[in-house]
Scaffold this active site. Structure first.
Site, mmCIF file in Angstrom:
data_model
loop_
_atom_site.group_PDB
_atom_site.id
_atom_site.type_symbol
_atom_site.label_atom_id
_atom_site.label_comp_id
_atom_site.label_asym_id
_atom_site.label_seq_id
_atom_site.Cartn_x
_atom_site.Cartn_y
_atom_site.Cartn_z
ATOM 1 N N HIS A 141 -1.402 -0.869 5.176
ATOM 2 C CA HIS A 141 0.350 -1.343 4.866
ATOM 3 C C HIS A 141 1.057 -2.697 4.315
ATOM 4 C CE1 HIS A 141 1.747 2.549 5.862
ATOM 5 N NE2 HIS A 141 2.014 2.252 7.010
ATOM 6 N N ASP A 178 -5.172 7.399 8.401
ATOM 7 C CA ASP A 178 -3.653 7.702 8.905
ATOM 8 C C ASP A 178 -2.954 8.373 8.274
ATOM 9 O OD1 ASP A 178 -2.234 5.314 10.350
ATOM 10 O OD2 ASP A 178 -0.756 5.916 9.411
ATOM 11 N N HIS A 180 -0.168 8.288 7.154
ATOM 12 C CA HIS A 180 0.558 6.836 6.183
ATOM 13 C C HIS A 180 0.041 7.033 5.602
ATOM 14 C CE1 HIS A 180 3.032 6.197 10.684
ATOM 15 N NE2 HIS A 180 3.658 6.808 9.794
ATOM 16 N N ASP A 265 -2.141 9.363 14.058
ATOM 17 C CA ASP A 265 -1.168 9.312 14.640
ATOM 18 C C ASP A 265 -0.634 10.367 13.473
ATOM 19 O OD1 ASP A 265 -1.996 8.113 11.564
ATOM 20 O OD2 ASP A 265 -0.389 6.343 11.918
HETATM 21 ZN ZN LIG Z 1 0.483 5.119 10.653
#
Ligand SMILES: [Zn+2]
Length: 360
Positions: A141, A178, A180, A265
């Site tokens: 991120h 991931d 996200h 995740d």
């Molecule tokens: Zn994540």
């Protein structure tokens, strides 16, 4: 240089083309904030799982030396690096509402980046077969000028830039599983036609980016693939997405090295998100990517740890991925499959094929 338990580690100079490397340093455990989900216990659970599975001693340890300023500035401007360093020197605080630092965080962040750079350079040069960066804080991120989502420096982006700058390859692929969207990695490489970024992620969800039609800029347009997924997508959905989109895109791009933003995740038990992968599903993903690397780029693949907030999933998931890299098949899935129907991805896959000009 000392190992986790204080004994000497094998220097990288003795690396073997057939060895699996790893980066780990106790300083990664010192980056912590009470009650925060991105906590040291995540990485401790991974190390314990690797030790209990008898894998730890099989891995070639690559020292986690600090990334140099020159390396860091290949992605992040000096002003950003100075801001992070200053907050660490002041004892810590929040870089944004999600992203904390304490007085050890700067040391952890620069060693996570430096270690992953060296691991990636070693795999790229053929000194190691493949590897896994067991690092914290995570990175995908982290934008060029903005920390975000528990991430301080974009470890994987820095490793990709280091390989690119050494000039021993032209095309590098990043696959991000991931849960996200890796908005930071996309921010760094969206306009770079030499670096392919493919992300599967829950959408809408944090960080809010990664729509299907986010396709990069200019010459980089063909090298950015976003696959936004509704909640509930699991093993069957990922098999379809990888078979019909991810693998054909990789084949077409012909990378000379594959880097993986490995977040665990997306598992059904993860407390921060809503996809439904099982540990067996993660084995399949790890295997299909490792096999792709064998077919496309002499097996050169490096995983790096991003998210994953259920400790049992994270430990078993990373251990399974490392077993895949070592060519083993004694996988562990104590949690089993999700008990819900998966959403139909047929429209998404058809739209993605059309957008990215994939036949069939
Ligand atoms: Zn994540």
């Amino acid at each position: 240089m000392q190992s986790r338990d204080g004994g000497p580690v094998t220097p990288l100079g003795n690396g073997s083309r057939t060895a699996t490397g790893c980066v780990y340093d106790p300083v990664f455990l010192r980056h912590s904030l009470l009650g925060h989900p991105e906590r040291p216990e995540r990485l401790s659970a991974v190390v314990v799982a690797l030790e209990e599975a008898g894998l730890w001693h099989l891995l070639q340890q690559v020292p986690a030396r600090p990334a140099t300023t020159e390396e860091l500035t290949s992605v992040h401007p000096v002003s950003y690096i100075e801001r992070v360093k200053a907050l660490g020197r002041a004892g810590g605080g929040h870089l944004d509402p999600d992203t904390y630092m304490n007085r050890h965080s700067y040391a952890a962040a620069v060693r996570a980046a430096g270690g992953l750079i060296d691991l990636t350079l070693a795999v790229s040069a053929g000194q190691l077969q493949n590897g896994f960066g067991l690092v914290r804080p995570p990175g995908h991120h982290a934008m060029r000028t903005q920390p975000m989502g528990f991430c301080i420096f974009n470890n994987l982006a820095l490793a990709a830039r280091a390989v690119q700058r050494r000039g021993d390859l032209e095309r590098l692929a990043i696959v991000d599983f991931d849960v996200h969207h890796g908005n930071g990695t996309q921010d760094v490489f969206a306009a770079d036609p030499m670096i392919l970024y493919i992300s599967t992620h829950q959408y809408p969800h944090f960080p809010g980016t990664g729509r299907l039609d986010e396709c990069g800029a200019g010459e980089g347009a063909a090298a950015l693939v976003n696959l936004p997924l509704p909640a509930g997508v699991g093993d069957a959905g990922f098999r379809a997405l990888y078979s019909e989109i991810v693998l054909p895109v990789l084949e077409r791009f012909q990378p000379q090295l594959i880097l993986v933003s490995a977040g665990y995740d997306g598992h059904w038990a993860d407390p921060l998100a809503g996809l439904s992968l099982s540990l067996a599903g993660y084995v399949w993903l790890s295997r299909i990517l490792t096999e792709s690397a064998e077919r496309l780029c002499e097996g050169k693949i490096v995983f790096t740890l991003e998210g994953g907030y259920d400790l049992e999933v994270l430990g078993a998931g990373v251990a399974n991925s490392i077993k895949v890299m070592l060519g083993r098949s004694d996988f562990s899935d104590p949690l089993g499959e999700a008990r819900q129907r998966e959403p139909d991805l047929t429209p998404l896959i058809a739209a993605a094929k059309q957008l990215h000009r994939l036949s069939g």
